[in-house]
Motif scaffolding. Sequence first.
Motif, PDB file in Angstrom:
ATOM      1  N   ASP A 169       0.650  -0.976  -0.061  1.00  0.00           N
ATOM      2  CA  ASP A 169       0.346   0.292   0.367  1.00  0.00           C
ATOM      3  C   ASP A 169       1.172   1.180   0.264  1.00  0.00           C
ATOM      4  O   ASP A 169       2.057   1.229   0.533  1.00  0.00           O
ATOM      5  N   TYR A 186      -0.446   2.853   3.817  1.00  0.00           N
ATOM      6  CA  TYR A 186      -1.676   1.996   5.281  1.00  0.00           C
ATOM      7  C   TYR A 186      -1.748   3.017   6.319  1.00  0.00           C
ATOM      8  O   TYR A 186      -1.870   2.990   7.810  1.00  0.00           O
ATOM      9  N   SER A 187      -2.530   3.789   5.851  1.00  0.00           N
ATOM     10  CA  SER A 187      -3.481   4.966   6.324  1.00  0.00           C
ATOM     11  C   SER A 187      -4.842   3.844   7.282  1.00  0.00           C
ATOM     12  O   SER A 187      -5.259   4.330   8.816  1.00  0.00           O
ATOM     13  N   THR A 188      -5.442   3.113   7.108  1.00  0.00           N
ATOM     14  CA  THR A 188      -5.987   2.029   7.706  1.00  0.00           C
ATOM     15  C   THR A 188      -5.391   1.113   7.374  1.00  0.00           C
ATOM     16  O   THR A 188      -4.550   0.284   5.814  1.00  0.00           O
ATOM     17  N   THR A 189      -5.376  -0.027   8.254  1.00  0.00           N
ATOM     18  CA  THR A 189      -5.249  -1.784   8.046  1.00  0.00           C
ATOM     19  C   THR A 189      -5.817  -2.832   8.389  1.00  0.00           C
ATOM     20  O   THR A 189      -5.817  -3.694   8.139  1.00  0.00           O
ATOM     21  N   TYR A 190      -7.016  -2.577   8.158  1.00  0.00           N
ATOM     22  CA  TYR A 190      -8.205  -3.936   8.671  1.00  0.00           C
ATOM     23  C   TYR A 190      -7.591  -4.600   7.523  1.00  0.00           C
ATOM     24  O   TYR A 190      -8.468  -5.744   7.738  1.00  0.00           O
ATOM     25  N   TRP A 191      -7.797  -4.006   6.133  1.00  0.00           N
ATOM     26  CA  TRP A 191      -7.852  -5.231   5.062  1.00  0.00           C
ATOM     27  C   TRP A 191      -6.496  -5.749   5.257  1.00  0.00           C
ATOM     28  O   TRP A 191      -7.081  -6.970   5.069  1.00  0.00           O
ATOM     29  N   GLU A 206      -5.454  -7.295   8.239  1.00  0.00           N
ATOM     30  CA  GLU A 206      -5.626  -7.908   9.312  1.00  0.00           C
ATOM     31  C   GLU A 206      -6.571  -9.211   7.972  1.00  0.00           C
ATOM     32  O   GLU A 206      -6.453 -10.090   8.630  1.00  0.00           O
ATOM     33  N   ASN A 239       2.550   4.955  10.362  1.00  0.00           N
ATOM     34  CA  ASN A 239       1.817   3.921   9.453  1.00  0.00           C
ATOM     35  C   ASN A 239       2.442   2.431   9.412  1.00  0.00           C
ATOM     36  O   ASN A 239       1.800   1.550   9.380  1.00  0.00           O
ATOM     37  N   HIS A 273       2.922   0.458  12.241  1.00  0.00           N
ATOM     38  CA  HIS A 273       1.637   0.408  12.577  1.00  0.00           C
ATOM     39  C   HIS A 273       0.859  -0.664  12.333  1.00  0.00           C
ATOM     40  O   HIS A 273       0.046  -2.326  12.417  1.00  0.00           O
TER      41      HIS A 273
END
Length: 276
Positions: free
Chosen positions: A194, A197-202, A204, A231, A234
């Motif tokens: 990515d 990596y501002s969101t990481t639910y995907w 996981e 980011n 995380h």
Amino acid sequence: MYGVVTRNEPELDWSEFDRAFYEVKDVTGRAVEPVAEAVNMVSCFGDTAAGEAKPDLVPVSDEGEKATRERTYFDWGYICPSRERYREGLLEMIEDCAAVNGDIRLDDVGFPRQEYCYCEHCNEAFEQSEYEDRFDWRASVITEFVAEATERIPGKTYFTLYPDPYPGHLYERAGLDLDALAEYVDEFVVPLYDMAYSTTYWLEVIASGFQDALSKPFSIELYAVDVDLDNLIHATEVADAYAEDVYFGYDASQASAAIRRMKADSQDGKSFGDFE
């Protein structure tokens, strides 16, 4: 363990990394000499230059479309995995790498998509095979190549997987029989790239899917180029929860900074009493 994937030799012995992967052949077709200080990494059937030099090696879809980077969904060109002379060249390259460092990473192994390949060579080989199902035949082609490759690898075999753990997708898309390949592969590597990596639910969700899909250990490779350090840290923490190891792609400086920060944060602070 934390590792780096790089094209730059000076980065291979940086102390922050427990393991280094060095691109000996990449998807453009660029090739360099293997090194002893790293796991040499070979792009097998991703090879834009070879396809441009010999267009008859390029896979052909059931609609007659060639698997080149001119297709909107391909970032590089492919070579048909059933071509014996090209495979022989790959196996020679793997032998050369193994003579320098016994561990090898096989990258870009498989057919480009589920509608490939219907070239004359593949059509003839399938018709003469013992298989009635074309997907089963394709999987046998890939498994046979990996078996031949690992015969030449005295150390550990790493194998890159396209990041799709949905049941049956890798089998249909690329001809990868994960259970059959597990007999030859020591560790699978899943790149989850990515730009932020501002969101990481995907991340996981995909990592959890591979944990269910694989019977062998797997590691996750993160993209480190121009990614915010917090980011990236995380994302590493999320990957760490599922993966055997975490590797960082193509920015050793940012990767080493993330590792140093994580190690510093994990150390207990020392108290020297109150100063009043």
